[in-house]
Enzyme design. Structure first.
Site, PDB file in Angstrom:
ATOM      1  N   ALA A  67       0.065  -2.968   4.255  1.00 55.62           N
ATOM      2  CA  ALA A  67      -0.345  -3.760   2.966  1.00 55.62           C
ATOM      3  C   ALA A  67       0.747  -4.919   3.102  1.00 55.62           C
ATOM      4  O   ALA A  67       1.676  -4.787   3.482  1.00 55.62           O
ATOM      5  CB  ALA A  67      -0.509  -3.077   1.872  1.00 55.62           C
ATOM      6  N   GLY A 110      -0.922   0.594   5.598  1.00 56.56           N
ATOM      7  CA  GLY A 110      -2.421   0.174   5.398  1.00 56.56           C
ATOM      8  C   GLY A 110      -3.083  -0.018   6.882  1.00 56.56           C
ATOM      9  O   GLY A 110      -4.161  -0.002   7.112  1.00 56.56           O
ATOM     10  N   GLU A 113      -3.736   3.332   8.105  1.00 55.31           N
ATOM     11  CA  GLU A 113      -4.879   3.627   7.255  1.00 55.31           C
ATOM     12  C   GLU A 113      -6.210   2.957   7.831  1.00 55.31           C
ATOM     13  O   GLU A 113      -7.313   3.647   7.953  1.00 55.31           O
ATOM     14  CB  GLU A 113      -4.562   3.561   5.664  1.00 55.31           C
ATOM     15  CG  GLU A 113      -3.674   4.806   5.498  1.00 55.31           C
ATOM     16  CD  GLU A 113      -2.871   4.142   4.116  1.00 55.31           C
ATOM     17  OE1 GLU A 113      -2.695   3.039   3.908  1.00 55.31           O
ATOM     18  OE2 GLU A 113      -2.747   5.168   3.462  1.00 55.31           O
ATOM     19  N   GLU A 133       5.579   3.904   3.723  1.00 62.30           N
ATOM     20  CA  GLU A 133       5.556   3.398   2.291  1.00 62.30           C
ATOM     21  C   GLU A 133       6.616   4.125   1.634  1.00 62.30           C
ATOM     22  O   GLU A 133       7.295   3.591   0.676  1.00 62.30           O
ATOM     23  CB  GLU A 133       4.332   4.000   1.695  1.00 62.30           C
ATOM     24  CG  GLU A 133       3.139   3.240   2.098  1.00 62.30           C
ATOM     25  CD  GLU A 133       2.488   3.765   3.302  1.00 62.30           C
ATOM     26  OE1 GLU A 133       2.738   4.560   4.143  1.00 62.30           O
ATOM     27  OE2 GLU A 133       1.051   3.235   3.679  1.00 62.30           O
TER      28      GLU A 133
END
Ligand code: CAA
Length: 259
Positions: A67, A110, A113, A133
């Site tokens: 992200a 992300g 993911e 993260e």
């Protein structure tokens, strides 16, 4: 199709729709806009009757480094709730057609993911997967504690999420995260070859196979087996089933007509 600023889309050959993440200056970090565009483009391809299989990839250096940290760093809880940027990825889960991830370089946070939203993954030898993260003082928020655990098991998922350590393409293959590892010069071609093979099969059966495999993640074995059985019987209402079995008996190649 809409115009995009963070991704590119193309059709390398009939039947195959490709989405390429394109924010090279930030290693394809997933801004809110990028996520909106990815979902929009995949849904567009999914709804085109002449597209049979989709591929998503980034660059050789990065599939996606997670992200967009710059975009999130000053956000508060209410901002994050209102943006709710990761819930839109549920729409990727609901795509009807197979989605292949062609992963090279970083697939982090992300990005890892997003890769796990794909139905199959082809990795280049340089691919690295991780959920870093924890190093930012947060945790995975788009499947890194759920999908990863289902794929690689509790111990490996715990280690990846708790240490933030990356794993290599070959380690990802050993753990069942990716289908195969190929040289960086060929990972995209390998994904296109796989997509081409799938695109040549009976479309309705493809759709029901995808639905049935994914069902196994969200239901009991008993209910999943029933779902599979009913889908199998349902295919006997299709012309492609008649054609497929007739072609076998007549020792010729079937011609699918998607009905
Ligand atoms: N968000 C925003 N910008 C990013 C980014 C990210 N996730 N990852 C890299 N960038 C930017 C860098 O800031 C840098 O920009 P500048 O040139 O302007 O400085 C540029 O991309 C190149 O990055 P590096 O110079 O750091 O490249 P490197 O090769 O030295 O390192 C890397 C590569 C190891 C991937 C490193 O960039 C990195 O650790 N990135 C962050 C990875 C990360 O923590 N991802 C998780 C994000 S949180 C998340 O994803 C939440 C979730 O699960 C829901």
């Amino acid at each position: 199709m809409n115009t995009y600023t963070c991704i590119k889309t193309y059709i390398p050959k009939p039947g195959i729709g490709i989405v390429q993440l394109h924010r090279p200056e930030v290693l394809n970090a997933l801004s809110l806009q990028t996520m909106i565009e990815i979902v929009d483009a995949l849904q567009y391809f999914d709804n085109q009757s002449d597209i049979r299989c989709m591929i998503i990839h980034g660059s050789d250096k990065a599939f996606a480094a997670g992200a967009d940290i710059t975009e999130m760093s000053d956000a508060g809880t209410i901002d994050m709730l209102e943006r709710d940027q990761f819930s839109r990825w549920e729409k990727i889960r609901l795509l009807k057609k197979p989605l292949i991830g062609a992963i090279s370089g970083y697939a982090l946070g992300g990005g890892c993911e997003l890769a796990m939203h794909c139905d199959m993954l082809i990795a280049s030898e340089t691919a690295q997967f991780g959920q870093p993260e924890i190093n930012l003082g947060v945790m995975p928020g788009a499947g890194g504690t759920q999908r990863l655990t289902r794929i690689v098991g509790k111990a490996q998922a715990m280690e990846m999420a708790l240490t933030g350590r990356m794993i290599s393409a070959y380690e990802a293959w050993r753990l069942g995260l990716v289908n195969r590892v190929v040289p960086v010069s060929g990972y995209l071609q390998e994904a296109i070859a796989l997509a081409t093979e799938i695109a040549s099969k009976a479309p309705i059966a493809i759709r029901l196979i995808k639905e049935s495999v994914l069902k196994s993640y969200s239901t009991t074995l008993e209910a999943g087996l029933e779902f599979e059985r009913k889908n199998f019987y349902m295919l006997f209402a299709s012309e492609d089933q008649k054609e497929g079995m007739k072609a076998f008996i007549e020792k010729r190649k079937p011609t699918w007509n998607n009905s």
